[in-house]
Every structure is written in structure tokens, then in C-alpha cells.
Design a protein around this motif. Structure first.
Motif, PDB file in Angstrom:
ATOM      1  N   GLN A  86      -3.823  44.310   1.259  1.00  0.00           N
ATOM      2  CA  GLN A  86      -5.057  43.818   1.880  1.00  0.00           C
ATOM      3  C   GLN A  86      -5.682  42.792   0.962  1.00  0.00           C
ATOM      4  O   GLN A  86      -6.268  43.150  -0.052  1.00  0.00           O
ATOM      5  CB  GLN A  86      -6.024  44.973   2.082  1.00  0.00           C
ATOM      6  N   ARG A  87      -5.519  41.552   1.297  1.00  0.00           N
ATOM      7  CA  ARG A  87      -6.067  40.450   0.508  1.00  0.00           C
ATOM      8  C   ARG A  87      -6.665  39.445   1.461  1.00  0.00           C
ATOM      9  O   ARG A  87      -6.073  39.158   2.509  1.00  0.00           O
ATOM     10  CB  ARG A  87      -4.962  39.720  -0.265  1.00  0.00           C
ATOM     11  N   PRO A  88      -7.830  38.853   1.143  1.00  0.00           N
ATOM     12  CA  PRO A  88      -8.375  37.850   2.043  1.00  0.00           C
ATOM     13  C   PRO A  88      -7.391  36.703   2.234  1.00  0.00           C
ATOM     14  O   PRO A  88      -6.798  36.231   1.257  1.00  0.00           O
ATOM     15  CB  PRO A  88      -9.635  37.358   1.301  1.00  0.00           C
ATOM     16  N   GLY A  89      -7.204  36.330   3.495  1.00  0.00           N
ATOM     17  CA  GLY A  89      -6.385  35.149   3.808  1.00  0.00           C
ATOM     18  C   GLY A  89      -4.891  35.327   3.613  1.00  0.00           C
ATOM     19  O   GLY A  89      -4.153  34.350   3.668  1.00  0.00           O
ATOM     20  N   ILE A  90      -4.413  36.545   3.376  1.00  0.00           N
ATOM     21  CA  ILE A  90      -2.972  36.748   3.187  1.00  0.00           C
ATOM     22  C   ILE A  90      -2.410  37.464   4.409  1.00  0.00           C
ATOM     23  O   ILE A  90      -2.915  38.514   4.806  1.00  0.00           O
ATOM     24  CB  ILE A  90      -2.692  37.621   1.927  1.00  0.00           C
ATOM     25  N   LYS A  91      -1.354  36.867   4.974  1.00  0.00           N
ATOM     26  CA  LYS A  91      -0.673  37.523   6.101  1.00  0.00           C
ATOM     27  C   LYS A  91       0.137  38.675   5.545  1.00  0.00           C
ATOM     28  O   LYS A  91       0.883  38.490   4.578  1.00  0.00           O
ATOM     29  CB  LYS A  91       0.294  36.541   6.751  1.00  0.00           C
ATOM     30  N   ARG A  92       0.045  39.818   6.200  1.00  0.00           N
ATOM     31  CA  ARG A  92       0.773  40.971   5.663  1.00  0.00           C
ATOM     32  C   ARG A  92       2.214  41.000   6.129  1.00  0.00           C
ATOM     33  O   ARG A  92       3.053  41.644   5.518  1.00  0.00           O
ATOM     34  CB  ARG A  92       0.062  42.257   6.060  1.00  0.00           C
ATOM     35  N   VAL A  93       2.473  40.302   7.241  1.00  0.00           N
ATOM     36  CA  VAL A  93       3.850  40.264   7.735  1.00  0.00           C
ATOM     37  C   VAL A  93       4.316  38.813   7.693  1.00  0.00           C
ATOM     38  O   VAL A  93       3.650  37.925   8.243  1.00  0.00           O
ATOM     39  CB  VAL A  93       3.918  40.797   9.184  1.00  0.00           C
TER      40      VAL A  93
END
Ligand SMILES: C[S@@+](CC[C@H](N)C(=O)[O-])C[C@H]1O[C@@H](n2cnc3c(N)ncnc32)[C@H](O)[C@@H]1O
Length: 494
Positions: free
Chosen positions: A124-131
Motif C-alpha cells: 500500500q503506497r500512494p500512487g503505486i499500482k499493486r498489480v
């Protein structure tokens, strides 16, 4: 921007055992398959209280790695690079950094179901796509996992493993080189990396419409413009950041402020308890921390009641009360508050129900309030509404209570017409409730012991409380002793 370093970061050519003492509390034995010990350390959470790490390599026997321990302690995975320390003008490009992230490979058609099951461990990071797409296999996706939670395939819990099994996904983790930029850091991470180490970076602010209202400490002042910019960048809807430059000790209770970043325009619009208020924040008083108190008083009112708001500001008691079908008389000495109060009554469509005044509170009580009470004295007992008087000027309101002494002197005493006063005050005493009651009694010249309640509104500063003392004005105070005794005993006292 990002690169996949290896499909499988844990090739089974070498096995290493890590003895890990998390947070110095207990020893745990983790067994991880890995060829390069350094890889493991990129996945170990870099917490302030870093785990004591021992490496037990099969070939080397037992060894400790002090340099790695130190780097774990000193840098956190998700803190910006050290080069930003001391920066006073924001250079977003200096925040680039590459970190190793554990990823799980899965067929694209199962990804949605998998994500639901992996909520606990997903990154969970701002602006980071997890997939993300798997650069090596177009039918697969890579799911980014939280390196603080996922050390190896063993870190999945039972429920997660069972979903992996059900969907035929291997729990084997790979490592992904993720490039973080300024956009991916939270405001607190940015400020902690920039401000001198060990100093408080509190980045809290009051939000007033599009304005972030900060109250910076001395040590933060050299960084004030950068802090303002970070607040604007990191908070959607905030386009202006201001810093309070003096305590609100002026008559109109508005702040002296300096614009740190963004528009100079302080004309703003806020929503509170479903009402809309517009005003110039540099010229009037507005405190978003009072919304609960505004709602609490509104709740106490019944349709048909009369409300006198002596220090009304831009209307947060008066407007909800009018919407509740109370008859409202609202006053403020500040011509700007008076202007916005009129405006907000129109905006919230209650201008027909609110009479607005621009007077000193004492004159308002002795003039319009007294006249209105006298008018209502003539009504039959059933037609007499409940009357409330709100006095929210906590630094001074108590001093206005003396006005109630004999306000209706000479009028026939009517026990049905005894207004309920909600008077706000600050206290720094060890028993704040006792303190404010005692001060109110001194102004009124009567005991309130049995006929008042004190509500704690909020803690304003260490050892400073804001309270609301509520009481019904005693008949002997309002009508004067002679009228009171005449009404009570049926004897006319001279
Ligand atoms: C603490 S603010 C409260 C405003 C509003 N009731 C609220 O809850 O947001 C106090 C208000 O009292 C006004 N005020 C200050 N001295 C006053 C006075 N002597 N007579 C009338 N209003 C005064 C200020 O302009 C300010 O709007």
C-alpha cells in the motif's frame, strides 16, 4: 522506471537460516531459501527498533553482519533518500529511490479473487499500482506485496495459503525493483526525511475549504515554504497553505496568517453538518474543530424555540437553528462576520428566519434581546417558547454574564420565561468545571450549584480546556429580587 531483477529471488542452491529477534522481544527461526544473503535483508522490515540479525550460512558457519544491521537501523525502506535532508526548496526529482519489493506471480484471470484474499499483505503506497504486467509472460500478472509483512512464502497465513492453493498459485515470491518518486511518499515521510533528524515533523493542519491551516513550531520555520508545498501536493482539494503567525487574541478572533504556498485568495467555502458556509478566512473566525459542538447545541433546540446568538461569527449555530424552525437573533461585532452571516443565511435559505445584528454583545443583550424578551412576557404561558442564549467567545463571554442581572428589572416575573444560557469559557485550572461555574456565579451574583451543567468541549492546549457552562438564568437575577419575591410570595415588596 521499474525492473524485475529475478523471477525467483530464492533459488534453492543455497539455504540460509536466519535467527531473527524481532523488536528484541522473542527469537524466531525463519528458514528461507536464498543464494545471496543481502537479498534477504532488503526484505526484512527496516524498523527503527531493527531486529538483531544473525546469519547462519551453511558454508560459513555462524557470522553476524554488523554493517547490515547498521544500515537496517539507519534507513527505512520507504524513506526518501538521505540527499533530501535539509532541503528548504522542494526539489521533487531528488526523491527518486529504488527498493526491492516481493512480488507474487499469478495468472491474470485469478488476480481479482487473489487480491481480495491478499489484502493483509498487498503493498500500500500512494500512487503505486499493486498489480503490474509480468514483462516475461503476458498471461500473468505480478502482485506487489508489503516487504514488511512478506519475508518469504512462509509469511502467508493459513487462509491466504488456502486461497493460493485453491487458485493454483505458487506461493513462491520473486523480487521486483520498484522505483519510488516524490509522488509515492506520504507527506510525513517527506518531512521526516527533510527536516533535521530527531525533530518533530508534525504535519497536521486544520482544513478550511481549500486552505490548509498550519501552526508551525519555530524549528519548522526555515522549511515553511517546503512544508506548505508538501501539504498542497499531498492533499487533494487543498490549493493553499497558510501558517498562523500570531495567537488569536484580537477582538474578532481571526488569525494573522502568512500564505506559504498557493493562492493568496482566502475566500473559501466549507461544509459543516450539512450546511454550507462561505467567508474570507483571513477576516473572520472559523474553527473546524467546533463542528461537534455546533451540532450538540442544535440538537438541544426544538422547533419554535428562540435562539439569541450573541457572538455568532458566520452562523454555525444560528443557521442550523433556523433550519430547525427556531426564531433566531444572531449578532457579531466584526463587520466582516456580519456580512458573511447575512450571506450564509441566504445561501442556506434561512434569511427569513434569522435577524442579524452588528453590535457589541452587551448592547445586543441590553437592546434587541431585552426587547424581544419583554415582548414575549406578554404572551400566555403556553405561547412562551423556550429561549436559549449562546455565547461563544470563550476568552471573554463570562464577563458578559453580569448583563443578565436585573435585565428585566421591573417586569412581572414569569417563571416560564427564564432563558437557558450556553456560555463558553477557557480554563487552565485543575478542576475546570468548578472554575468556570465559580466565575459564572461571581458575575451573576447567585449560586449555580444545583442548576447548571458543564460540558467539556475540547482540549485547546496542554492544560487549557474549552468548556460550556449551561444554566437557566435564575429569576432573582433576571427580574431583580423584588419582582422575584412578589411573584413567589404573592406579596408586593416595595
Ligand atoms: C470564537 S468566535 C465564535 C464564532 C461562532 N459562534 C462559532 O462558533 O464559530 C467569537 C465571535 O465573537 C465576535 N466578537 C468578539 N467580540 C465581540 C463583542 N464584544 N461583541 C459581539 N461579538 C464579538 C468575533 O468577531 C467572533 O466572530
Amino acid at each position: 522506471m521499474t525492473s524485475l531483477s529475478s523471477d525467483d529471488p530464492f533459488p534453492s542452491c543455497t539455504r540460509a537460516l536466519i535467527l531473527w529477534k524481532p523488536f528484541g522481544l522473542s527469537r524466531r527461526l525463519l528458514q528461507v531459501e536464498c543464494s545471496e544473503s543481502i537479498l534477504l535483508f532488503t526484505l526484512v522490515p527496516r524498523l527503527r527498533k531493527a531486529p538483531t540479525v544473525f546469519l547462519l550460512g551453511q558454508r560459513q558457519g555462524f557470522s553476524t553482519m554488523p554493517e547490515i544491521e547498521a544500515s537496517l537501523r539507519d534507513s527505512e525502506l520507504f524513506s526518501p533518500p538521505p540527499v533530501v535532508r535539509g532541503m528548504t526548496e522542494l526539489d521533487r526529482t531528488a526523491f527518486k529511490k529504488t527498493v526491492s519489493i516481493p512480488v507474487l506471480k499469478a495468472r491474470k484471470e485469478v488476480v481479482n479473487r487473489l487480491m481480495r484474499a491478499l489484502r493483509r499483505v498487498a503493498l500500500q503506497r500512494p500512487g503505486i499500482k499493486r498489480v503490474i504486467e509480468d514483462p516475461k509472460d503476458e498471461d500473468s500478472r505480478l502482485i506487489m506485496l508489503d516487504p514488511y509483512r512478506m519475508l518469504s512464502a512462509d509469511s502467508f497465513d493459513k487462509a491466504e495459503l488456502s486461497v493460493l492453493k485453491e487458485l493454483d498459485v505458487s506461493p513462491q515470491l520473486s523480487q521486483y525493483n520498484l522505483e519510488l518518486t516524490y509522488e509515492n511518499f506520504k507527506s510525513e515521510e517527506v518531512l521526516r526525511a527533510v527536516l533535521p533528524e530527531g525533530q518533530d515533523v508534525t504535519s497536521g493542519f486544520s482544513r478550511v475549504g481549500h486552505i490548509a491551516h498550519l501552526n508551525l513550531r519555530d524549528h519548522q520555520l526555515p522549511f515553511k515554504h517546503l512544508i506548505g508545498q508538501v501539504m498542497v501536493d499531498k492533499n487533494p482539494g487543498i490549493t493553499s497553505a497558510v501558517n498562523k503567525t500570531s495567537n488569536i487574541d484580537n477582538t474578532y478572533r481571526n488569525f494573522q496568517m502568512e500564505v506559504l504556498c498557493g493562492e493568496e485568495n482566502m475566500l473559501t467555502k466549507v461544509r459543516e453538518n450539512n450546511y454550507t458556509y462561505e467567508f474570507d478566512f483571513s477576516k473572520v473566525y472559523w474553527n473546524p474543530r467546533l463542528s461537534t459542538e455546533h451540532g450538540r447545541i442544535t440538537e438541544l433546540l426544538n422547533p419554535g424555540d428562540v435562539l439569541f446568538d450573541v457572538f455568532a461569527g458566520v452562523g454555525p449555530f444560528a443557521i442550523p437553528a433556523a433550519r430547525k424552525n427556531c426564531t433566531v437573533f444572531a449578532n457579531d461585532l466584526n463587520p466582516e462576520s456580519h456580512k458573511w452571516l447575512l450571506h450564509n443565511c441566504k445561501l442556506n435559505k434561512v434569511d427569513q428566519k434569522v435577524k442579524v445584528f452588528n453590535m457589541d454583545g452587551k448592547d445586543f443583550l441590553q437592546g434587541p434581546v431585552r426587547e424581544e424578551l419583554m415582548l414575549r412576557l406578554g404572551l400566555s404561558a403556553e405561547a412562551k417558547p423556550s429561549v436559549h442564549i449562546v455565547m461563544n467567545l470563550p476568552a471573554k463571554a463570562i464577563e458578559f454574564l453580569g448583563v443578565f442581572r436585573s435585565l428585566l428589572d421591573g417586569q412581572p416575573c414569569s417563571p416560564e420565561l427564564l432563558p437557558t444560557v450556553h456560555c463558553y469559557c477557557f480554563s487552565k485550572e485543575s478542576d475546570p468545571a468548578k472554575d468556570v461555574r465559580r466565575r459564572a456565579e461571581a458575575e451573576l451574583g447567585v449560586s449555580l450549584e444545583a442548576s447548571s451543567s458543564v460540558h467539556l468541549v475540547r482540549n485547546v492546549a496542554p492544560n487549557k480546556e474549552m468548556l460550556c457552562v449551561t444554566f437557566q438564568i435564575p429569576a432573582a437575577t433576571l427580574y431583580g429580587l423584588r419582582e422575584f419575591l412578589t411573584a413567589k410570595c404573592g406579596v408586593c415588596y416595595p
